[in-house]
Motif scaffolding. Structure first.
Motif, PDB file in Angstrom:
ATOM      1  N   THR A 221     142.143 -28.511  16.213  1.00 18.98           N
ATOM      2  CA  THR A 221     141.992 -28.292  14.773  1.00 18.98           C
ATOM      3  C   THR A 221     140.838 -29.157  14.296  1.00 18.98           C
ATOM      4  O   THR A 221     140.582 -30.234  14.844  1.00 18.98           O
ATOM      5  CB  THR A 221     143.279 -28.668  14.002  1.00 18.98           C
ATOM      6  N   SER A 222     140.151 -28.663  13.294  1.00 14.09           N
ATOM      7  CA  SER A 222     138.997 -29.415  12.814  1.00 14.09           C
ATOM      8  C   SER A 222     138.948 -29.374  11.297  1.00 14.09           C
ATOM      9  O   SER A 222     139.492 -28.463  10.670  1.00 14.09           O
ATOM     10  CB  SER A 222     137.707 -28.832  13.392  1.00 14.09           C
ATOM     11  N   PRO A 223     138.269 -30.359  10.733  1.00 11.72           N
ATOM     12  CA  PRO A 223     138.068 -30.316   9.288  1.00 11.72           C
ATOM     13  C   PRO A 223     137.094 -29.183   8.952  1.00 11.72           C
ATOM     14  O   PRO A 223     136.390 -28.664   9.828  1.00 11.72           O
ATOM     15  CB  PRO A 223     137.452 -31.687   8.972  1.00 11.72           C
ATOM     16  N   THR A 224     137.043 -28.834   7.701  1.00 12.27           N
ATOM     17  CA  THR A 224     136.061 -27.852   7.255  1.00 12.27           C
ATOM     18  C   THR A 224     134.710 -28.545   7.092  1.00 12.27           C
ATOM     19  O   THR A 224     134.637 -29.783   7.037  1.00 12.27           O
ATOM     20  CB  THR A 224     136.464 -27.243   5.901  1.00 12.27           C
ATOM     21  N   ARG A 225     133.668 -27.773   7.006  1.00  8.64           N
ATOM     22  CA  ARG A 225     132.340 -28.356   6.783  1.00  8.64           C
ATOM     23  C   ARG A 225     132.318 -29.096   5.442  1.00  8.64           C
ATOM     24  O   ARG A 225     131.710 -30.167   5.323  1.00  8.64           O
ATOM     25  CB  ARG A 225     131.267 -27.255   6.824  1.00  8.64           C
TER      26      ARG A 225
ATOM     27  N   GLY B  91     133.616 -24.165  20.664  1.00  2.00           N
ATOM     28  CA  GLY B  91     133.555 -22.944  21.446  1.00  2.00           C
ATOM     29  C   GLY B  91     133.244 -21.761  20.556  1.00  2.00           C
ATOM     30  O   GLY B  91     133.056 -21.919  19.346  1.00  2.00           O
ATOM     31  N   PRO B  92     133.204 -20.572  21.128  1.00  2.00           N
ATOM     32  CA  PRO B  92     132.908 -19.375  20.346  1.00  2.00           C
ATOM     33  C   PRO B  92     133.873 -19.221  19.172  1.00  2.00           C
ATOM     34  O   PRO B  92     135.077 -19.433  19.311  1.00  2.00           O
ATOM     35  CB  PRO B  92     133.091 -18.232  21.351  1.00  2.00           C
ATOM     36  N   GLY B  93     133.312 -18.899  18.040  1.00  2.00           N
ATOM     37  CA  GLY B  93     134.126 -18.672  16.850  1.00  2.00           C
ATOM     38  C   GLY B  93     134.562 -19.927  16.126  1.00  2.00           C
ATOM     39  O   GLY B  93     135.262 -19.840  15.116  1.00  2.00           O
ATOM     40  N   ARG B  94     134.168 -21.091  16.614  1.00  2.00           N
ATOM     41  CA  ARG B  94     134.532 -22.341  15.938  1.00  2.00           C
ATOM     42  C   ARG B  94     133.488 -22.618  14.861  1.00  2.00           C
ATOM     43  O   ARG B  94     132.337 -22.933  15.156  1.00  2.00           O
ATOM     44  CB  ARG B  94     134.603 -23.497  16.928  1.00  2.00           C
ATOM     45  N   LYS B  95     133.912 -22.496  13.612  1.00  2.00           N
ATOM     46  CA  LYS B  95     132.983 -22.537  12.485  1.00  2.00           C
ATOM     47  C   LYS B  95     132.273 -23.877  12.320  1.00  2.00           C
ATOM     48  O   LYS B  95     131.092 -23.912  11.988  1.00  2.00           O
ATOM     49  CB  LYS B  95     133.708 -22.176  11.190  1.00  2.00           C
ATOM     50  N   LEU B  96     132.983 -24.981  12.522  1.00  2.00           N
ATOM     51  CA  LEU B  96     132.354 -26.280  12.282  1.00  2.00           C
ATOM     52  C   LEU B  96     131.191 -26.505  13.242  1.00  2.00           C
ATOM     53  O   LEU B  96     130.101 -26.912  12.828  1.00  2.00           O
ATOM     54  CB  LEU B  96     133.372 -27.417  12.393  1.00  2.00           C
ATOM     55  N   GLY B  97     131.391 -26.220  14.510  1.00  2.00           N
ATOM     56  CA  GLY B  97     130.316 -26.367  15.483  1.00  2.00           C
ATOM     57  C   GLY B  97     129.134 -25.469  15.167  1.00  2.00           C
ATOM     58  O   GLY B  97     127.972 -25.871  15.311  1.00  2.00           O
ATOM     59  N   ARG B  98     129.405 -24.242  14.724  1.00  2.00           N
ATOM     60  CA  ARG B  98     128.311 -23.338  14.386  1.00  2.00           C
ATOM     61  C   ARG B  98     127.547 -23.851  13.171  1.00  2.00           C
ATOM     62  O   ARG B  98     126.337 -23.712  13.094  1.00  2.00           O
ATOM     63  CB  ARG B  98     128.834 -21.925  14.094  1.00  2.00           C
ATOM     64  N   SER B  99     128.264 -24.457  12.216  1.00  2.00           N
ATOM     65  CA  SER B  99     127.581 -24.943  11.016  1.00  2.00           C
ATOM     66  C   SER B  99     126.626 -26.090  11.339  1.00  2.00           C
ATOM     67  O   SER B  99     125.660 -26.317  10.617  1.00  2.00           O
ATOM     68  CB  SER B  99     128.597 -25.373   9.948  1.00  2.00           C
ATOM     69  N   PHE B 100     126.891 -26.810  12.448  1.00  2.00           N
ATOM     70  CA  PHE B 100     126.001 -27.880  12.896  1.00  2.00           C
ATOM     71  C   PHE B 100     125.052 -27.407  14.003  1.00  2.00           C
ATOM     72  O   PHE B 100     124.344 -28.208  14.591  1.00  2.00           O
ATOM     73  CB  PHE B 100     126.818 -29.083  13.389  1.00  2.00           C
TER      74      PHE B 100
END
Length: 108
Positions: free
Chosen positions: A10-14, A61-70
């Motif tokens: 689980t991750s925080p939101t951007r 990983g794929p579909g993980r929004k926080l990583g994509r935002s960075f």
């Protein structure tokens, strides 16, 4: 806050990350990644000198929004934040000294 040892699924939101106050190390990777595992001793050694640094360790990983935002492409990616703003980024660190320097940069 001590260094975390496992990546959280689980991750925080951007927005939550952008609102963080103070010095934070945001680490992206996975528990099974060989590069991530190899970096852990370097991180642990650097954290010995900065035990109060807030550490957020996020599974990516794929579909993980926080990583994509960075725009994370490789693991581990270490993003050093001060008051929610990126100060420095290290990708696949292979030594303690580069991590130490980045941590010190959070306080200058």
């Amino acid at each position: 806050m001590p260094m975390l040892t496992h990546y959280s699924d689980t991750s925080p939101t951007r927005e939550e990350v952008d609102a963080l106050k103070g010095a934070v190390l945001l680490e992206f990777g996975t528990n099974w990644c060989g590069h991530c595992q190899a970096a852990q001793p370097y991180l642990a050694e650097a954290f010995d000198e900065h035990p109060g640094l807030h550490h957020i360790k996020v599974e990516d990983g794929p579909g993980r929004k926080l990583g994509r935002s960075f725009r994370v492409k490789l693991w581990p990616t270490l993003i050093f934040l001060r008051d929610g703003q990126e100060v420095e980024r290290l990708v696949r660190p292979t030594d303690t000294e580069s991590i130490r320097r980045a941590m010190l940069g959070l306080y200058s």
